[in-house]
Design an enzyme around this catalytic site. Structure first.
Site, PDB file in Angstrom:
ATOM      1  N   CYS A   1     -18.822  52.672  -7.421  1.00 51.05           N
ATOM      2  CA  CYS A   1     -18.460  52.967  -6.034  1.00 51.05           C
ATOM      3  C   CYS A   1     -17.164  52.313  -5.584  1.00 51.05           C
ATOM      4  O   CYS A   1     -16.329  52.950  -4.933  1.00 51.05           O
ATOM      5  CB  CYS A   1     -19.614  52.618  -5.096  1.00 51.05           C
ATOM      6  SG  CYS A   1     -20.051  50.858  -5.017  1.00 51.05           S
TER       7      CYS A   1
ATOM      8  N   ASP B   1     -16.673  59.346   1.433  1.00 54.18           N
ATOM      9  CA  ASP B   1     -17.275  58.668   0.286  1.00 54.18           C
ATOM     10  C   ASP B   1     -17.087  59.511  -0.969  1.00 54.18           C
ATOM     11  O   ASP B   1     -17.741  60.541  -1.139  1.00 54.18           O
ATOM     12  CB  ASP B   1     -18.768  58.423   0.539  1.00 54.18           C
ATOM     13  CG  ASP B   1     -19.393  57.506  -0.497  1.00 54.18           C
ATOM     14  OD1 ASP B   1     -18.736  57.230  -1.525  1.00 54.18           O
ATOM     15  OD2 ASP B   1     -20.532  57.060  -0.293  1.00 54.18           O
TER      16      ASP B   1
ATOM     17  N   ASN C   1     -29.041  52.614   8.469  1.00 52.13           N
ATOM     18  CA  ASN C   1     -30.076  52.453   9.494  1.00 52.13           C
ATOM     19  C   ASN C   1     -31.518  52.572   9.018  1.00 52.13           C
ATOM     20  O   ASN C   1     -32.430  52.422   9.835  1.00 52.13           O
ATOM     21  CB  ASN C   1     -29.876  53.490  10.605  1.00 52.13           C
ATOM     22  CG  ASN C   1     -28.803  53.082  11.589  1.00 52.13           C
ATOM     23  OD1 ASN C   1     -28.958  52.101  12.301  1.00 52.13           O
ATOM     24  ND2 ASN C   1     -27.717  53.822  11.615  1.00 52.13           N
TER      25      ASN C   1
ATOM     26  N   ASP D   1     -35.293  51.934   7.669  1.00 58.59           N
ATOM     27  CA  ASP D   1     -36.216  50.794   7.680  1.00 58.59           C
ATOM     28  C   ASP D   1     -36.746  50.564   6.265  1.00 58.59           C
ATOM     29  O   ASP D   1     -36.884  51.505   5.475  1.00 58.59           O
ATOM     30  CB  ASP D   1     -37.408  51.073   8.609  1.00 58.59           C
ATOM     31  CG  ASP D   1     -36.992  51.148  10.076  1.00 58.59           C
ATOM     32  OD1 ASP D   1     -35.902  50.627  10.399  1.00 58.59           O
ATOM     33  OD2 ASP D   1     -37.743  51.728  10.869  1.00 58.59           O
TER      34      ASP D   1
ATOM     35  N   HIS E   1     -22.614  49.048  -1.147  1.00 61.62           N
ATOM     36  CA  HIS E   1     -22.022  50.341  -1.477  1.00 61.62           C
ATOM     37  C   HIS E   1     -20.674  50.398  -0.773  1.00 61.62           C
ATOM     38  O   HIS E   1     -20.530  49.926   0.359  1.00 61.62           O
ATOM     39  CB  HIS E   1     -22.917  51.498  -1.030  1.00 61.62           C
ATOM     40  CG  HIS E   1     -22.350  52.846  -1.373  1.00 61.62           C
ATOM     41  ND1 HIS E   1     -21.821  53.119  -2.617  1.00 61.62           N
ATOM     42  CD2 HIS E   1     -22.199  53.980  -0.642  1.00 61.62           C
ATOM     43  CE1 HIS E   1     -21.393  54.366  -2.635  1.00 61.62           C
ATOM     44  NE2 HIS E   1     -21.596  54.903  -1.440  1.00 61.62           N
TER      45      HIS E   1
END
Length: 681
Positions: free
Chosen positions: A274, A355, A395, A397, A332
């Protein structure tokens, strides 16, 4: 009457390069300029002087088969939307006129040809041909990539070196990188990347038409950096050996990658991960004139089923299990590019996520973005491009499950871990800038403590604060050659005494994989009086971790088991062990000028418990041609070695001298860098 002929056309390279802020490309065979600003062309006529009453000049500008023909006027009034050619009436030399060619602020990026025609009494007499390369212009207010601050233009367009951030959020590693945008062959490779793209091969005319838009250009480049769908620059590889190419950790800059790709006839270069994909894309965007920076998201989620939940599973003794298709990369790396987004309406301009690492298809192709950072923060998943994917990366969980005999015996949820830190290099400084708040609304200043603690409650569904609480904390950021010191704090919130079994487990892992087998563990029992808090100090010695840790990460977990009720609770932490730095010193640092021999001293001290040997590689765009290698003989534990480096700067400005020591039998490299200010002689 004498014929009017063109004897010579002078592109006045030095003046144009200075006016267009493209001096870095002075080595190019073709003049490099920016759109929305006039190009000055000197014309030397043969025979008689130019007579405005009987003579006229026209200019034809060509990009592929697209062209525009314009008369040369005596009016300096230009439009940011149209091509215009004029002679300044206040600076008129009819024997050697200067012509200004003004391009629209939305002109297509590419390599242009132009022809200058001379007409006398309506009859074409002579013509001359020349070329120029046109880039985006962040200094031009009408350009879609205009960025209003000079220090940001210097950082995000002109800066040819920087830092990439990897590791973990509690132990950030700064990796020096040379973007190399002004090195020989890099500009040509970046322009050829657009020519080799499937969009250009499929419909050249339409591709040239669309190249006026940074949105379009950025999507083409995002897809072309990886080689999944096309003749892209890099092949990705995340496991196995790298014998057929270069280990991604060993690249130090973009120049070698881009020129190797171009020189091979556009065969993908092996290999990238990456940060390599992102850094090479940053180079291409800066070359094309689009402000760009490299961004790291620590604890980046890859949510395979789009439910914004990442599931992790642990054994009853704290070993992390490979049970889930979801994953969290410890870090990342992607890029952000600056542009307006009139296609999305007001408020979506500014930084956009792109990306180039191939993860998911976008419009049928492995690319991602541009996704407005503002849209990610506000979860505007109705907008283009790829906002839901990036939103989940920062974001989601984390649900951690403790499994015993095939059954889940404990479950906890962490809403803070994913996207715990998002950062980029600070403008003008060699440190990171925290930009997490640009991507998400920050919930709590105590989130790091909460993420490392867990409660064993009497009723796991009630959220009761009663029970046993465990907190796992590193005493300080671990450094290679030193013990890893950490503490386990156990709190009995019951009014009865408890006997608690404590399981500690450490596994090594690559930043984007599940952990391997346990390499260190500890088990014991603690007695807790009612309401008592106990702090357990632990350490992992260098001899216990140095066989498994290079560029890898350690997953450390603690499981408490109440021996009476058999309730269990888990806390975990992932961290990296920082490699030592190479010490670098520049001799006579205050008097460095081009074409004069200079000296740098590189020093390495062996922090390991065994002798090491390896190869020292030194690079530096504008300082050293190519690479310089030195072999280091076996060095005893605690021993130091110095190496004298001779370099001859060839460019003015602030340049980065990089050193990398690749040790035999150790997967990580040891790095150092020094910024060198090269002044005009």
């Amino acid at each position: 009457m004498e014929d009017l002929k063109i004897q010579n056309v002078n592109l006045e390279e030095s003046k144009n390069l200075e006016r267009h802020r493209t001096e870095g490309f002075s080595g190019s065979k073709t003049l490099v300029v920016r759109r929305g600003a006039p190009i000055r062309v000197g014309v030397q006529l043969e025979g008689r002087a130019f007579d405005p009453k009987t003579d006229s000049l026209r200019i034809k500008v060509m990009l592929g088969r697209r062209y525009v023909i314009m008369p040369v006027t005596f009016s300096k009034k230009v439009s940011p939307r149209r091509w215009k050619a004029y002679i300044d009436p206040e600076d008129l030399d009819l024997q050697n006129p200067s012509i200004f060619i003004s391009s629209p602020a939305s002109a297509a990026v590419g390599s242009y040809g132009f022809q200058l025609y001379v007409f006398s009494q309506g009859v074409k007499k002579t013509c001359a041909f020349s070329k120029f390369i046109l880039l985006c212009n962040p200094w031009c207010r009408e350009d879609a990539v205009y960025i209003p601050f000079e220090d940001q233009r210097e950082e995000y367009i002109q800066n040819d070196s920087g830092l990439l951030f990897i590791g973990t959020s509690i132990n950030i590693v700064s990796r020096p990188w040379s973007f190399d945008q002004f090195e020989p062959g890099v500009l040509e490779a970046c322009l050829n990347l657009l020519q080799v793209s499937p969009q250009h091969q499929k419909n050249r005319n339409m591709d040239y038409l669309n190249r006026n838009s940074p949105i379009y250009i950025s999507r083409v480049v995002s897809a072309m950096i990886n080689s999944q769908d096309d003749r892209g620059v890099l092949t990705g590889k995340w496991e196995g050996d790298f014998k057929e190419g270069v280990n991604p950790s060993l690249w130090t800059g973009s120049g070698d990658i881009l020129t190797q790709w171009a020189d091979s006839g556009y065969s993908p270069v092996k290999y990238g991960q990456c940060w390599v994909f992102a850094a090479v894309m940053c180079t291409v965007m800066r070359v094309l004139g689009i402000p760009c920076r490299v961004v790291t998201n620590f604890n980046s989620a890859h949510d395979t089923n789009d439910n914004l939940v990442i599931e992790e599973y642990y054994s009853e003794t704290g070993q992390k299990l490979k049970h889930s298709k979801d994953s969290i990369w410890n870090f990342h790396v992607w890029v952000e590019c600056w542009m307006n987004r009139r296609d999305l309406g007001p408020g979506m301009e500014g930084w956009q996520v792109l990306d180039p690492t191939p993860q998911e298809r976008s419009g049928g192709v492995y690319c991602c973005g541009p996704a407005p950072v503002k849209a990610i923060k506000d979860r505007r998943i109705d907008l283009f491009f790829d906002i839901p994917f990036v939103y989940a990366e920062v974001n989601a969980d984390v649900h951690a499950f403790l499994v015993s005999k095939g059954r889940v015996v404990s479950h906890s949820k962490d809403t803070e871990r994913v996207g715990s830190l998002i950062c980029t290099k600070a403008v003008g400084f060699h440190r990171y800038q925290n930009i997490t708040g640009d991507y998400k609304y920050i919930k709590s200043p105590n989130s790091t403590l909460q993420s490392r603690s867990s409660t064993m409650s009497e009723d796991s569904t009630s959220g009761s604060s009663k029970g046993v609480l465990v907190v796992l904390d590193l005493d300080k950021a671990p450094v290679a050659g030193e013990p890893v010191h950490f503490t386990v704090k156990v709190m009995n919130k019951h009014r009865v005494a408890k006997r608690i079994k404590v399981h500690l487990n450490a596994q090594a892992k690559e930043y984007n994989h599940s952990p391997s087998d346990t390499f260190w563990e500890s088990h014991g029992v603690v007695q807790l009086a009612p309401m008592e808090v106990k702090v357990i100090h632990q350490q992992i010695l260098p001899a216990e971790y140095e066989d498994v840790v290079g560029d890898d990460v350690i997953n450390l977990a603690v499981v408490l088991e109440d021996l009476a009720s058999h309730e269990r609770v888990l806390a975990s932490e992932e961290f990296n062990i920082a490699s030592p730095q190479l010490a670098m010193q520049i001799v006579d640092a205050d008097s460095i000028v081009p074409n004069k021999e200079q000296v740098a001293i590189v020093t390495f001290t062996n922090p390991f418990s065994y002798p090491v040997s390896g190869v020292l590689t030194v690079t530096g765009a504008g300082l050293i041609q190519g690479k310089v290698n030195f072999r280091m003989l076996p060095l005893r534990p605690g021993g130091s070695v110095t190496q004298r480096i001779i370099f001859i700067p060839n460019k003015v400005g602030t340049k980065m001298l990089q050193a990398r020591l690749s040790l035999s039998g150790i997967s990580s490299a040891i790095r150092g860098f020094k910024m060198v200010l090269v002044s005009r002689a």
